[in-house]
Design a protein around this motif. Structure first.
Motif, PDB file in Angstrom:
ATOM      1  N   GLY A  35       0.827  -1.055  -0.003  1.00 35.25           N
ATOM      2  CA  GLY A  35      -0.010   0.064   0.173  1.00 35.25           C
ATOM      3  C   GLY A  35       0.902   1.336  -0.081  1.00 35.25           C
ATOM      4  N   THR A  36       0.480   2.308  -0.515  1.00 37.08           N
ATOM      5  CA  THR A  36       1.184   3.599  -0.709  1.00 37.08           C
ATOM      6  C   THR A  36       0.838   4.698   0.213  1.00 37.08           C
ATOM      7  OG1 THR A  36      -0.131   4.257  -2.642  1.00 37.08           O
ATOM      8  CG2 THR A  36       1.926   2.824  -3.084  1.00 37.08           C
ATOM      9  N   THR A  37       0.044   4.399   1.211  1.00 35.74           N
ATOM     10  CA  THR A  37      -0.717   5.424   1.871  1.00 35.74           C
ATOM     11  C   THR A  37      -0.644   5.133   3.683  1.00 35.74           C
ATOM     12  OG1 THR A  37      -2.137   6.045   0.447  1.00 35.74           O
ATOM     13  CG2 THR A  37      -2.471   6.995   2.561  1.00 35.74           C
ATOM     14  N   ILE A  38      -0.157   6.125   4.388  1.00 34.97           N
ATOM     15  CA  ILE A  38      -0.257   6.062   5.910  1.00 34.97           C
ATOM     16  C   ILE A  38      -1.521   7.099   6.117  1.00 34.97           C
ATOM     17  CG2 ILE A  38       0.448   6.442   8.163  1.00 34.97           C
ATOM     18  CD1 ILE A  38       3.340   5.608   7.327  1.00 34.97           C
ATOM     19  N   ALA A  39      -2.389   6.865   6.796  1.00 35.15           N
ATOM     20  CA  ALA A  39      -3.517   7.700   7.199  1.00 35.15           C
ATOM     21  C   ALA A  39      -3.270   7.958   8.640  1.00 35.15           C
ATOM     22  CB  ALA A  39      -5.069   7.104   6.874  1.00 35.15           C
ATOM     23  N   THR A  40      -3.405   9.371   8.812  1.00 37.44           N
ATOM     24  CA  THR A  40      -3.439   9.808  10.318  1.00 37.44           C
ATOM     25  C   THR A  40      -4.928   9.819  10.897  1.00 37.44           C
ATOM     26  OG1 THR A  40      -1.199  10.915  10.115  1.00 37.44           O
ATOM     27  CG2 THR A  40      -2.693  11.417  11.908  1.00 37.44           C
ATOM     28  N   GLY A  47     -16.871   8.586  15.241  1.00 38.95           N
ATOM     29  CA  GLY A  47     -15.976   7.653  15.024  1.00 38.95           C
ATOM     30  C   GLY A  47     -14.672   8.023  14.551  1.00 38.95           C
ATOM     31  N   LEU A  48     -13.910   7.137  13.658  1.00 35.22           N
ATOM     32  CA  LEU A  48     -12.508   7.941  13.194  1.00 35.22           C
ATOM     33  C   LEU A  48     -12.736   8.889  12.166  1.00 35.22           C
ATOM     34  CD1 LEU A  48     -10.780   4.383  12.988  1.00 35.22           C
ATOM     35  CD2 LEU A  48     -10.519   6.188  14.684  1.00 35.22           C
ATOM     36  N   GLU A  49     -12.024  10.050  12.329  1.00 39.16           N
ATOM     37  CA  GLU A  49     -11.884  11.047  11.518  1.00 39.16           C
ATOM     38  C   GLU A  49     -10.553  11.164  10.779  1.00 39.16           C
ATOM     39  OE1 GLU A  49     -13.351  14.801  12.732  1.00 39.16           O
ATOM     40  OE2 GLU A  49     -15.104  13.795  13.658  1.00 39.16           O
ATOM     41  N   LEU A  50     -10.258  11.296   9.381  1.00 43.91           N
ATOM     42  CA  LEU A  50      -9.162  11.434   8.735  1.00 43.91           C
ATOM     43  C   LEU A  50      -8.570  12.756   8.795  1.00 43.91           C
ATOM     44  CD1 LEU A  50      -7.069  10.250   6.766  1.00 43.91           C
ATOM     45  CD2 LEU A  50      -8.404  11.238   4.908  1.00 43.91           C
ATOM     46  N   ILE A  51      -7.220  12.694   9.425  1.00 42.90           N
ATOM     47  CA  ILE A  51      -6.638  14.064   9.529  1.00 42.90           C
ATOM     48  C   ILE A  51      -5.625  14.499   8.327  1.00 42.90           C
ATOM     49  CG2 ILE A  51      -4.679  15.374  10.930  1.00 42.90           C
ATOM     50  CD1 ILE A  51      -5.943  13.825  13.360  1.00 42.90           C
ATOM     51  N   ARG A  52      -4.875  13.287   7.958  1.00 44.82           N
ATOM     52  CA  ARG A  52      -4.009  13.760   6.661  1.00 44.82           C
ATOM     53  C   ARG A  52      -3.637  12.331   6.396  1.00 44.82           C
ATOM     54  NH1 ARG A  52      -0.896  14.526  11.071  1.00 44.82           N
ATOM     55  NH2 ARG A  52      -1.543  16.956  10.852  1.00 44.82           N
TER      56      ARG A  52
END
Length: 87
Positions: A35-40, A47-52
């Motif tokens: 995979g090519t992404t790390i999600a923070t 619930g979970l919210e994407l920061i970057r």
């Protein structure tokens, strides 16, 4: 809450899921290998919210974090460990 219940799910796509957590910023990190992404992510009442998101090499089967807001992953092709700051 710190009782171990599932608060939400988040998928970055790819293969095996790799999670990490940093208590300093109180953030979760997730990548897949390959995979090519790390999600923070952060938790919220919804619930979970994407920061970057950051782009990473496709193969690197590791993900870690410390209490100061640093997180890292491996690059299997070069043998390097890549360090990121959660700021």
């Amino acid at each position: 809450m710190k009782d171990g219940h599932i608060i939400d799910e988040y998928e970055v796509g790819g293969g095996e899921s790799l999670p990490a957590y940093s208590p300093g910023p109180d953030h979760f990190y997730v990548r897949s290998d390959p995979g090519t992404t790390i999600a923070t992510l952060t938790d919220s009442p919804q619930g979970l919210e994407l920061i970057r998101k950051v782009q990473v090499p496709k193969v690197g089967h590791c993900l870690g974090a410390d209490e100061q807001g640093h997180y890292w992953t491996c690059d299997a092709d070069t043998g390097q460990v890549l360090l990121f700051e959660d700021r």
